[in-house]
Enzyme design. Structure first.
Site, PDB file in Angstrom:
ATOM      1  N   HIS A  97       0.826  -1.218   0.000  1.00 24.62           N
ATOM      2  CA  HIS A  97       0.000   0.000   0.000  1.00 24.62           C
ATOM      3  C   HIS A  97       0.862   1.271   0.000  1.00 24.62           C
ATOM      4  O   HIS A  97       2.026   1.259   0.430  1.00 24.62           O
ATOM      5  CB  HIS A  97      -0.918  -0.005   1.226  1.00 24.62           C
ATOM      6  CG  HIS A  97      -0.145   0.009   2.514  1.00 24.62           C
ATOM      7  ND1 HIS A  97       0.345   1.164   3.067  1.00 24.62           N
ATOM      8  CD2 HIS A  97       0.250  -0.992   3.333  1.00 24.62           C
ATOM      9  CE1 HIS A  97       1.001   0.878   4.179  1.00 24.62           C
ATOM     10  NE2 HIS A  97       0.963  -0.433   4.361  1.00 24.62           N
ATOM     11  N   ARG A 146      -6.121   0.791   3.743  1.00 27.36           N
ATOM     12  CA  ARG A 146      -4.958   1.329   3.011  1.00 27.36           C
ATOM     13  C   ARG A 146      -4.573   0.445   1.821  1.00 27.36           C
ATOM     14  O   ARG A 146      -4.144   0.957   0.777  1.00 27.36           O
ATOM     15  CB  ARG A 146      -3.773   1.561   3.961  1.00 27.36           C
ATOM     16  CG  ARG A 146      -3.254   0.351   4.732  1.00 27.36           C
ATOM     17  CD  ARG A 146      -2.282   0.836   5.811  1.00 27.36           C
ATOM     18  NE  ARG A 146      -1.597  -0.219   6.563  1.00 27.36           N
ATOM     19  CZ  ARG A 146      -2.089  -0.844   7.636  1.00 27.36           C
ATOM     20  NH1 ARG A 146      -3.309  -0.550   8.072  1.00 27.36           N
ATOM     21  NH2 ARG A 146      -1.375  -1.752   8.275  1.00 27.36           N
ATOM     22  N   GLU A 200      -1.623  -6.932   7.415  1.00 22.17           N
ATOM     23  CA  GLU A 200      -0.291  -6.737   7.990  1.00 22.17           C
ATOM     24  C   GLU A 200      -0.169  -7.631   9.221  1.00 22.17           C
ATOM     25  O   GLU A 200      -1.174  -7.960   9.870  1.00 22.17           O
ATOM     26  CB  GLU A 200      -0.108  -5.262   8.367  1.00 22.17           C
ATOM     27  CG  GLU A 200       1.242  -4.888   8.934  1.00 22.17           C
ATOM     28  CD  GLU A 200       2.422  -5.316   8.054  1.00 22.17           C
ATOM     29  OE1 GLU A 200       2.630  -6.547   7.886  1.00 22.17           O
ATOM     30  OE2 GLU A 200       3.146  -4.433   7.569  1.00 22.17           O
ATOM     31  N   HIS A 270       0.615  -5.628   2.400  1.00 22.06           N
ATOM     32  CA  HIS A 270       1.412  -4.891   3.391  1.00 22.06           C
ATOM     33  C   HIS A 270       2.867  -5.348   3.425  1.00 22.06           C
ATOM     34  O   HIS A 270       3.194  -6.443   2.955  1.00 22.06           O
ATOM     35  CB  HIS A 270       0.780  -5.099   4.768  1.00 22.06           C
ATOM     36  CG  HIS A 270      -0.655  -4.705   4.770  1.00 22.06           C
ATOM     37  ND1 HIS A 270      -1.085  -3.469   5.194  1.00 22.06           N
ATOM     38  CD2 HIS A 270      -1.758  -5.371   4.353  1.00 22.06           C
ATOM     39  CE1 HIS A 270      -2.407  -3.393   5.045  1.00 22.06           C
ATOM     40  NE2 HIS A 270      -2.838  -4.537   4.533  1.00 22.06           N
TER      41      HIS A 270
HETATM   42  O1  LIG Z   1       4.272  -0.787  11.286  1.00 23.96           O
HETATM   43  C1  LIG Z   1       4.025  -1.751  10.566  1.00 23.96           C
HETATM   44  O2  LIG Z   1       2.938  -2.352  10.568  1.00 23.96           O
HETATM   45  C2  LIG Z   1       5.086  -2.245   9.611  1.00 23.96           C
HETATM   46  C3  LIG Z   1       4.850  -1.754   8.218  1.00 23.96           C
HETATM   47  O3  LIG Z   1       4.683  -0.393   8.155  1.00 23.96           O
HETATM   48  O4  LIG Z   1       6.310  -1.792  10.052  1.00 23.96           O
HETATM   49  P1  LIG Z   1       7.675  -2.549   9.903  1.00 23.96           P
HETATM   50  O5  LIG Z   1       8.403  -1.886   8.797  1.00 23.96           O
HETATM   51  O6  LIG Z   1       8.337  -2.351  11.227  1.00 23.96           O
HETATM   52  O7  LIG Z   1       7.436  -3.989   9.678  1.00 23.96           O
END
Ligand SMILES: O=C(O)[C@@H](CO)OP(=O)(O)O
Length: 342
Positions: A97, A146, A200, A270
């Site tokens: 996204h 998103r 995510e 994600h």
């Molecule tokens: O905050 C989150 O959900 C993820 C993606 O933005 O972060 P990270 O890069 O730490 O996996």
């Protein structure tokens, strides 16, 4: 002049000949495509027709209108069953996204539903331009806004202008209520499936915390381990391994069969659900995946061929010819699209 005669009754329609670039179907003049295309005349008359070595595909033989045989309607199914089986090729586009409000604020987001920023909206549109010439037959998104908005915004840029329509698969009733009864409309649309399995990864107690402040508090190494290691979960959250268990399983059970049947698929999801899928596609080890970082709003293209995923990188820009060189089939698609639209 007709050098091949095709005289076949198809319901109320009759294919008379394949002379030149057009043939007659009932009262309609139908443009013919090269050998190997399937004949589709409306819903009830759908079928594959051949004359000698030649095969035809005709789409929309409606009342008084000239029908157009359109390779773009279903470009990934543009062969006969056998040729499709032989080529066994499909495109897979992955898009993380666009920037979200919490990306902007540098907060752990996980499964919290957070909107795109203005920049995120622009990134999604830009992503759409990069893939605007790649046929898309199906879209999968997570259940989060998103990712869904990224998919929809990207599709506003697609040259084919098909309309993404959400499939409601959550219950028998939802399935029945969301049924589309018009075959023409189905052809003009792209089914969108929203799956929580592509969400995510759950960041547990870190969700909502600032990443920098968390690193200052718990130490840079510890936080890096939580964020990037394969099997160490953040407090009360999912490790990448746990995320992979649902996301990759969903991919194998639901998306891979679509690719196998020749459909081109776009997935908008994600950072970590896509990292786990890429780990599977690229056969990365749990060490290699640590350094895999995905930017927001950058599409990545894979070609699925003979059961293997071939990484083609990121389509560069809408005007770049490069992307069409990825496969002969995409190059042919581009050519047909140009012929049709000019
Ligand atoms: O905050 C989150 O959900 C993820 C993606 O933005 O972060 P990270 O890069 O730490 O996996």
């Amino acid at each position: 002049m007709a050098n091949t005669m095709l005289h076949q009754t198809v319901g109320t329609l009759q294919l008379l000949s394949d002379s030149g670039t057009h043939c007659k179907v009932g009262n309609n003049s139908v443009r013919l495509l090269p050998k190997g295309f399937k004949v589709e005349v409306g819903f009830s008359e759908r079928g594959t027709y051949s004359s000698g070595q030649r095969k035809f595909r005709v789409i929309q033989a409606s009342a008084s209108q000239t029908s157009v045989a359109d390779p773009v309607l279903s470009p990934s199914n543009n062969g006969t069953h056998e040729s499709r089986k032989k080529s066994n090729e499909a495109a897979l586009i992955l898009i993380r996204h666009g920037e979200s409000l919490w990306n902007e604020k540098n907060l752990f987001t996980g499964c919290v539903d957070v909107p795109l920023t203005k920049k995120g909206v622009e990134e999604a549109i830009e992503a759409g331009k990069r893939i605007s010439n790649i046929p898309v037959d199906m879209i999968y998104t997570s259940a989060l806004i998103r990712a869904q908005m990224t998919a929809m915004l990207a599709m506003t840029q697609h040259r084919r202008k098909k309309v993404p329509i959400i499939m409601h698969d959550e219950s028998e009733q939802a399935r029945a209520w969301s049924q589309i009864y018009s075959e023409d409309t189905i052809k003009q649309s792209i089914p969108v499936i929203a799956a929580w399995q592509l969400n995510e990864r759950m960041y547990g107690e870190l969700q909502g915390l600032n990443k920098q402040e968390t690193a200052d508090r718990f130490g840079k190494e510890k936080v890096h381990e939580w964020r990037r290691s394969y099997d160490i979960p953040p407090p009360n959250g999912e490790s990448l391994e746990m995320c992979a268990q649902r996301a990759v399983a969903y991919f194998k059970d639901n998306i891979e069969p679509q690719l196998l049947s020749g459909k081109n698929v776009m997935i908008a999801a994600h950072g970590n659900s896509l990292r786990s899928i890429i780990m599977y596609l690229d056969k990365l080890t749990s060490q290699e995946v640590i350094s895999l970082e995905l930017s927001t709003g950058i599409p990545m293209l894979y070609i699925f061929k003979e059961g293997k995923f071939i990484r083609r990188g990121s389509p560069v820009a809408p005007t770049e010819a490069g992307v069409y060189a990825y496969t002969r089939r995409l190059a042919q698609y581009r050519q047909k699209l140009d012929e049709m639209l000019h």
